[in-house]
Design a protein around this motif. Structure first.
Motif, PDB file in Angstrom:
ATOM      1  N   TYR A 116       3.150  11.724   8.778  1.00 44.37           N
ATOM      2  CA  TYR A 116       2.775  10.788   7.728  1.00 44.37           C
ATOM      3  C   TYR A 116       1.252  10.696   7.553  1.00 44.37           C
ATOM      4  O   TYR A 116       0.709   9.620   7.335  1.00 44.37           O
ATOM      5  N   VAL A 117       0.591  11.839   7.659  1.00 46.69           N
ATOM      6  CA  VAL A 117      -0.866  11.865   7.546  1.00 46.69           C
ATOM      7  C   VAL A 117      -1.341  12.737   6.382  1.00 46.69           C
ATOM      8  O   VAL A 117      -2.335  12.407   5.733  1.00 46.69           O
ATOM      9  N   THR A 132      -3.848   6.065   0.487  1.00 48.68           N
ATOM     10  CA  THR A 132      -4.978   5.699   1.322  1.00 48.68           C
ATOM     11  C   THR A 132      -4.423   5.169   2.623  1.00 48.68           C
ATOM     12  O   THR A 132      -3.313   4.675   2.686  1.00 48.68           O
ATOM     13  N   SER A 133      -5.197   5.274   3.681  1.00 47.89           N
ATOM     14  CA  SER A 133      -4.699   4.850   4.976  1.00 47.89           C
ATOM     15  C   SER A 133      -4.570   3.332   5.015  1.00 47.89           C
ATOM     16  O   SER A 133      -5.310   2.607   4.343  1.00 47.89           O
ATOM     17  N   ARG A 192       0.825  -1.205   0.000  1.00 47.71           N
ATOM     18  CA  ARG A 192       0.000   0.000   0.000  1.00 47.71           C
ATOM     19  C   ARG A 192       0.858   1.254   0.000  1.00 47.71           C
ATOM     20  O   ARG A 192       0.557   2.235  -0.689  1.00 47.71           O
ATOM     21  N   TYR A 193       1.951   1.250   0.769  1.00 43.54           N
ATOM     22  CA  TYR A 193       2.827   2.421   0.792  1.00 43.54           C
ATOM     23  C   TYR A 193       3.504   2.634  -0.554  1.00 43.54           C
ATOM     24  O   TYR A 193       3.662   3.760  -1.017  1.00 43.54           O
ATOM     25  N   ALA A 200       1.324   6.270   0.470  1.00 43.58           N
ATOM     26  CA  ALA A 200       0.217   6.060   1.413  1.00 43.58           C
ATOM     27  C   ALA A 200      -0.986   6.896   1.027  1.00 43.58           C
ATOM     28  O   ALA A 200      -1.567   7.612   1.817  1.00 43.58           O
ATOM     29  N   GLU A 252      -2.383  11.074   3.296  1.00 47.38           N
ATOM     30  CA  GLU A 252      -3.563  10.219   3.358  1.00 47.38           C
ATOM     31  C   GLU A 252      -4.851  11.020   3.210  1.00 47.38           C
ATOM     32  O   GLU A 252      -5.934  10.440   3.097  1.00 47.38           O
TER      33      GLU A 252
END
Length: 327
Positions: A161-162, A42-43, A34-35, A40, A165
């Motif tokens: 790291y948000v 999406t969460s 996913r990363y 990222a 997202e």
């Protein structure tokens, strides 16, 4: 090396040991995929206890290393800033709280806002045996990154790291919300071109809101990097335990976490004349430094020769990310 505190490392290993290694490895593979799909975008999927544990094992050491490096640099540039309160928004299992508590003994009250109940549960268990009371007593709040909610009210507000997202259209509102009542804001993103662009935009917005850049920049002016040609990022090296290597099917005993960041505050920091923005190139008798300067913007390949005595010896010792005096 950015080493996890002993109490956090032991607690994390105990939590990981509760799950079969093959299931942790499968969950890490899913998360890492996913990363890799796009910063990222999406969460992460945290649908089970093993997903949450794998996420903590996969990301918590690296997040701690990056955030600790960021906050330690900010503390060195603002020795008079001694935060008493911290709110970590989208804080997962609490890595940023552990990092802040290590950097600032002044912290007396911390809170983590996180939407995933399983992450909160694991974060609580990890913190329960912490040596520092401020970590043991963290307030865990279940909630979203929501600019419609009351703004985080603390001396230090962190978001790690948000931004990547979140929908692009909401990021300006989020940055404004984070800064509304904060004494200082620290934002961390992956050290990729896209992560840097998000930090660049947030940095410009924080300056417009009246905050001063504490780190990494030596100035409050526009970023001198031409978008699309380069990006500003840094790195923290951290060790991998035997269990972490097996989870990640990795061979090296360390990894380098690359990150982009900005820390901005409602005070005037003691900034260096310049920041070293690439690994120094050390040659026989001279060192070449790539600098971002307060006075002249980007300066590449600044030569410091052996003839310059103490200045040369200093250049031999500096590292990527350190400050530098141009005088």
């Amino acid at each position: 090396m950015a080493v996890l505190p002993d109490d956090l490392s032991a607690a994390l290993d105990d939590e990981l040991a509760r799950h079969p290694l093959h299931r942790l490895t499968q969950a890490v593979d899913k998360l890492s995929t996913r990363y890799r799909q796009g910063d990222a975008a999406t969460s992460p999927i945290l649908a089970s206890d093993v997903d949450v544990a794998a996420y903590a094992g996969y990301r918590m050491p690296a997040t701690y290393a990056a955030v600790h490096a960021v906050l330690a640099e900010a503390a060195s540039r603002a020795p008079g800033f001694e935060p008493r309160t911290q709110i970590d928004v989208g804080g997962g299992t609490g890595a940023a709280v552990w990092a802040a508590a290590d950097v600032w003994p002044s912290l007396a009250k911390c809170a983590v806002v996180e939407q995933v109940a399983g992450a909160i549960g694991l974060g609580k268990r990890l913190a329960a045996g912490a040596k520092k009371p401020v970590v043991r007593d963290v307030e865990w709040r279940r909630g979203l990154v929501d600019p419609a909610a009351p703004a985080p009210d603390a001396d230090l507000v962190t978001l790690s790291y948000v931004l990547g997202e979140l929908p692009e259209a909401s990021r300006e509102d989020v940055v404004r919300w984070l800064a509304a009542k904060a004494g200082a804001v620290a934002l961390v993103e992956p050290g990729t071109p896209a992560g840097y662009e998000r930090i660049r935009a947030a940095r410009a917005q924080l300056i417009e809101l009246g905050l001063h850049v504490v780190a990494p920049c030596p100035h409050d002016g526009g970023c001198p990097i031409t978008p699309g040609q380069d990006w500003c990022h840094f790195a923290a090296r951290l060790p991998r335990s035997n269990l972490h290597r097996r989870m990640k099917t990795a061979t090296l005993g360390f990894e380098d976490e690359k990150f982009a960041y900005v820390v901005a505050g409602r005070f005037t920091p003691a900034r260096p004349d310049a920041r070293i923005i690439r690994h120094p190139k050390k040659h026989k008798g001279w060192v070449a430094l790539d600098l971002c300067t307060a006075a002249d913007g980007l300066k590449s390949g600044v030569a410091v020769s052996k003839k310059q005595g103490p200045r040369y010896r200093a250049a031999r010792d500096v590292e990527w990310g350190d400050g530098w005096s141009t005088n």
